[in-house]
Design a protein around this motif. Structure first.
Motif, mmCIF file in Angstrom:
data_model
loop_
_atom_site.group_PDB
_atom_site.id
_atom_site.type_symbol
_atom_site.label_atom_id
_atom_site.label_comp_id
_atom_site.label_asym_id
_atom_site.label_seq_id
_atom_site.Cartn_x
_atom_site.Cartn_y
_atom_site.Cartn_z
ATOM 1 N N PHE C 119 0.857 -1.188 0.000
ATOM 2 C CA PHE C 119 0.000 0.000 0.000
ATOM 3 C C PHE C 119 0.890 1.233 0.000
ATOM 4 C CE2 PHE C 119 -2.759 -3.116 2.013
ATOM 5 C CZ PHE C 119 -4.017 -2.814 1.506
ATOM 6 N N THR C 120 0.501 2.246 -0.745
ATOM 7 C CA THR C 120 1.135 3.552 -0.534
ATOM 8 C C THR C 120 0.026 4.561 -0.303
ATOM 9 O OG1 THR C 120 1.245 3.940 -2.930
ATOM 10 C CG2 THR C 120 3.226 3.088 -1.880
ATOM 11 N N LEU C 121 0.224 5.381 0.729
ATOM 12 C CA LEU C 121 -0.758 6.389 1.097
ATOM 13 C C LEU C 121 -0.182 7.760 0.766
ATOM 14 C CD1 LEU C 121 -1.810 4.947 4.601
ATOM 15 C CD2 LEU C 121 -2.373 4.123 2.298
ATOM 16 N N GLY C 122 -1.008 8.620 0.210
ATOM 17 C CA GLY C 122 -0.505 9.938 -0.172
ATOM 18 C C GLY C 122 -1.632 10.917 -0.395
ATOM 19 N N GLY C 123 -1.283 12.083 -0.924
ATOM 20 C CA GLY C 123 -2.278 13.109 -1.203
ATOM 21 C C GLY C 123 -2.436 13.325 -2.694
ATOM 22 N N TYR C 124 -3.581 13.858 -3.070
ATOM 23 C CA TYR C 124 -3.814 14.231 -4.460
ATOM 24 C C TYR C 124 -4.243 15.701 -4.455
ATOM 25 C CZ TYR C 124 -6.124 14.722 -8.928
ATOM 26 O OH TYR C 124 -6.505 15.187 -10.156
ATOM 27 N N GLY C 125 -3.357 16.570 -4.908
ATOM 28 C CA GLY C 125 -3.587 18.003 -4.794
ATOM 29 C C GLY C 125 -4.606 18.513 -5.790
ATOM 30 N N VAL C 126 -5.611 19.243 -5.291
ATOM 31 C CA VAL C 126 -6.637 19.785 -6.183
ATOM 32 C C VAL C 126 -6.602 21.314 -6.218
ATOM 33 C CG1 VAL C 126 -8.156 17.792 -6.033
ATOM 34 C CG2 VAL C 126 -8.374 19.626 -4.343
ATOM 35 N N GLY C 127 -5.814 21.934 -5.347
ATOM 36 C CA GLY C 127 -5.631 23.385 -5.423
ATOM 37 C C GLY C 127 -6.761 24.209 -4.826
ATOM 38 N N HIS C 128 -7.710 23.567 -4.165
ATOM 39 C CA HIS C 128 -8.762 24.328 -3.460
ATOM 40 C C HIS C 128 -9.176 23.516 -2.239
ATOM 41 C CE1 HIS C 128 -11.712 21.433 -5.042
ATOM 42 N NE2 HIS C 128 -11.066 21.547 -6.192
ATOM 43 N N LEU C 129 -9.766 24.179 -1.254
ATOM 44 C CA LEU C 129 -10.179 23.469 -0.058
ATOM 45 C C LEU C 129 -11.257 22.440 -0.408
ATOM 46 C CD1 LEU C 129 -10.201 26.483 2.412
ATOM 47 C CD2 LEU C 129 -8.533 24.630 2.293
ATOM 48 N N VAL C 130 -11.201 21.283 0.272
ATOM 49 C CA VAL C 130 -12.122 20.184 -0.021
ATOM 50 C C VAL C 130 -12.871 19.846 1.257
ATOM 51 C CG1 VAL C 130 -12.287 17.823 -0.889
ATOM 52 C CG2 VAL C 130 -10.391 19.275 -1.625
ATOM 53 N N ASP C 131 -14.211 19.862 1.190
ATOM 54 C CA ASP C 131 -14.975 19.574 2.410
ATOM 55 C C ASP C 131 -14.969 18.093 2.750
ATOM 56 O OD1 ASP C 131 -15.702 22.012 3.363
ATOM 57 O OD2 ASP C 131 -17.446 22.200 2.049
ATOM 58 N N ASP C 132 -15.155 17.287 1.725
ATOM 59 C CA ASP C 132 -15.293 15.852 1.966
ATOM 60 C C ASP C 132 -14.356 15.123 1.006
ATOM 61 O OD1 ASP C 132 -16.191 13.465 2.908
ATOM 62 O OD2 ASP C 132 -18.076 13.489 1.776
ATOM 63 N N PRO C 133 -13.092 14.994 1.391
ATOM 64 C CA PRO C 133 -12.094 14.491 0.434
ATOM 65 C C PRO C 133 -12.370 13.054 -0.014
ATOM 66 C CG PRO C 133 -11.134 14.703 2.645
ATOM 67 C CD PRO C 133 -12.480 15.330 2.696
ATOM 68 N N ARG C 134 -12.388 12.875 -1.315
ATOM 69 C CA ARG C 134 -12.428 11.520 -1.860
ATOM 70 C C ARG C 134 -11.050 10.884 -1.712
ATOM 71 N NH1 ARG C 134 -13.946 12.103 -7.880
ATOM 72 N NH2 ARG C 134 -12.535 13.859 -7.577
ATOM 73 N N VAL C 135 -11.032 9.569 -1.839
ATOM 74 C CA VAL C 135 -9.753 8.846 -1.828
ATOM 75 C C VAL C 135 -9.555 8.251 -3.217
ATOM 76 C CG1 VAL C 135 -8.452 6.959 -0.800
ATOM 77 C CG2 VAL C 135 -9.891 8.415 0.637
ATOM 78 N N LEU C 136 -8.781 8.947 -4.026
ATOM 79 C CA LEU C 136 -8.515 8.477 -5.378
ATOM 80 C C LEU C 136 -7.493 7.348 -5.325
ATOM 81 C CD1 LEU C 136 -8.436 11.952 -7.082
ATOM 82 C CD2 LEU C 136 -10.222 10.216 -7.262
ATOM 83 N N SER C 137 -7.664 6.386 -6.217
ATOM 84 C CA SER C 137 -6.868 5.164 -6.109
ATOM 85 C C SER C 137 -6.330 4.738 -7.455
ATOM 86 C CB SER C 137 -7.733 4.020 -5.561
ATOM 87 O OG SER C 137 -8.457 4.448 -4.431
#
Lengths: 249, 249, 249, 249
Positions: C119-137
């Motif tokens: 498993f690798t865990l990380g972030g996916y930058g969208v450049g704006h605040l996110v209320d309910d972050p999805r987990v892209l895979s």
């Protein structure tokens, strides 16, 4: 040319415990100014010269019109009780790989002389002018902390937040892996200019940790010259600001 | 492909003392323009070609529509008393490591021909237009200073303050480590444009140091063309400045 | 010092299937925060330490005033059914070559413990605040997609459009070449700040895919603190915007 | 992992003369779009896959939710008279050294199939929108110039002034050193966007130089879609400009 080349100019003898003292160029040139000053005050001899493809592809001019390749150097001074090896010079590496390779080279040299303790002197940039620079410190072994604090060094767990980048930290950390004690002394500095005041602060702490009685007079003279120059800058800024205010007003 | 490749196209013979003259691209293209001009005036033969992974990944077009990999070259010219090797070409290295590796390659070539003296011609950027460019110099051996001064070269201990970066300085400094005498001649240049006037100034000093009687006529013609172009720029700037002043007034 | 050095501090035993979980620094520090949190909740032991010339030339201070070279580490935890190896630390490589060399090092370590799934865990930058972050895979084998979707992970063929840059993607892709199954979970994040909310979202999906029952309470507490800080920023921006509007009006 | 890795997926047979056609990512994605289009129109088979530490440390997502390491690939197509090898993929090198090493790898592959002629397709950035893009060319051998001109390629001695940087030029130049004929076709492009119109122009010249009868219909459809998008941009700009003018007026 090898990636890192060290040329020894003298035997590897040392009397008493051997101590490495690094003062390479860096922010505010604090470490470089401090160790250059020490060498001006002492009768030391050059014992090694280091060239590297990790240094910038650069030569520097000498007063007589000749030039030489940028290099770092190691100078030896025998005090009544110890042997000091001073690492000074023109540059740090331009790449991360080079930083590691050069730090190992400096430590190879230190091992040749039986060094057990390593000091690195440098600056800690704060981005604003500092009236009374603290000397922030980090060490390789917990027992060194008290020693450094008694000499006037500070330990701020929150600073420097993002770690210490460059030779000063790397040399003591890699030296620690070889069993050497390491003390890094960083004078607060704006980072805008060469900062002899910060260098003098570092030197005061450093001297208390050694048997070197280095006069800081000339360094303080240089710091005062720099202060006058800074005062003119400040005065100029005040005048300009007033002009702008009266213009607006 | 090897990191640095030199291909020899001729035997290694030389008559009389052999002299390397480097004129690679750099600020104001001063050194390149100077040595390209020399080669236009002499009947030299190409004796070596250098390719390297440290050069940019680039090809250049020829007038006939074909292209070739960027490269540097060495050309040989036999004067009545000496053999000259001219180092010219498309580029310098893009990395510090490459700068060192390439300088060593040029010096290997020089050794093959028994070179005892190395000239490097280049520019010294001052950031403003210069009416009468000085030729700032640095040398590897103190006795060369008088020789260069008598030929019209200047030595300013304070300049260039931050050292000389790139092949011109590196070649003579690394050559010095091999026992070669080195002279670096740098024409003052704004650095904004190709600067044939600075190249002519460098060439004048250079020719007095050798038995090469190179006419600078064509180079001066090119410098005058460039001056006219610059004069138009200046005129345009004057007009615009006046317009602005009258607008403010 | 070798380009990449791994020092093992424990035997290579593992019980049940072995699983590697990477959480290195990166955008929003999402992966690092998630795995640091796991290690705070579990009794794991450090089994390996990694140093590299591809890391920045940097040391980090410890609370006791000592410093250490930047490094990454592997910690082992034995759950009732599996053995987990957590890869955490200070940094990623500063060069592309280093990224590849380090990923291979992490996978050599994984092979030593018989790891079959990464498993690798990380972030996916969208450049704006996110209320309910999805987990892209993204995964290495098609059959893993359903598994991840059932656990709440999303697959958006259009995202991330420009590919996944850095260790999180590289480790699973290079692991796939060694026959290991790989799952990369990336929490959406603004990328402006450390993002514990995104880390909590990633952790929720991750835990459903393992037998680790990690409480997210402390992480959510931290996320709420961060939310309050962000709310003040938002309030400040609203006030300023109103001020500007009334000024225009 | 080796610095450059090529994995062959098929035998090295070829029928008739073998031809390498490179279309890697680059300005306007012209070469990539052109060769991707060819492969959409032909029944080719993948014969080699290339990975390298000189590529960015990146993975790309597939539509099924899996990911793969960035790579370049070679595809083989047998026409009635020749065997074509198409070089396509995700990236060029991120360093000069890598550019040279990768170009040599592509040429090793070409030699395996007995390639005697190499085409590289790419873009030539002009910094403004182009209505009718020319196809600027450069070749390795003078006799190829006429051949290319008859097919509609242009040779402008002054363009591109600063040389051709990247894989397209490097591959044919290094191929020339191995005795391969090389033709580089560069479609003029603004460089702002993916440019299928420029790719279609390149393809028209390319097809005339081979026995490949590739329909450009789909490519032109894509170019028209792009034109409509651009027209909207232009319209928007006209409106805004008018607004500004009326505001000033």
């Amino acid at each position: 040319m090898e990636p890192v080349e060290i040329r020894y100019l003298a035997d590897e003898s040392s009397d008493g415990p051997a101590i490495l003292v690094g003062g390479l160029p860096g922010i505010g040139q604090v470490g470089k100014v401090a160790v250059d000053h020490i060498l001006n005050e002492l009768e030391a001899e050059k014992v090694a010269e280091i060239h590297s493809v990790y240094f910038p592809p650069q030569v520097v001019s000498r007063p007589d019109g000749t030039c030489r390749l940028v290099s770092n150097e190691v100078w030896r001074y025998r005090s009544p009780t110890s042997t000091y090896l001073f690492l000074i010079g023109d540059c740090q590496s331009v790449s991360p790989e080079g930083h590691y390779a050069l730090a190992e080279c400096y430590l190879d040299c230190a091992e040749r002389y039986g060094v057990k303790r390593v000091f690195t002197l440098g600056g800690y940039g704060v981005g604003h002018l500092v009236d009374d620079p603290r000397v922030l410190s980090t060490v390789t072994h917990p027992h060194l902390r008290t020693v450094v604090e008694e000499a006037g060094g500070s330990f701020e767990p929150e600073e420097p937040g993002s770690g210490i980048i460059g030779a000063a930290g790397l040399i003591i950390a890699l030296g620690g892996r070889r069993g050497m004690e390491g003390i890094c002394l960083m004078g607060e500095t704006s980072g805008y200019l060469i900062d002899p005041k910060s260098a003098a602060a570092v030197l005061r702490v450093f001297c208390r940790l050694t048997d070197l009685g280095i006069s800081r007079d000339r360094l303080q003279g240089r710091a005062e010259d720099m202060e006058q120059a800074l005062e003119q800058v400040r005065e100029f800024e005040r005048v300009r600001q007033n002009d702008e205010l009266s213009y607006i007003g």
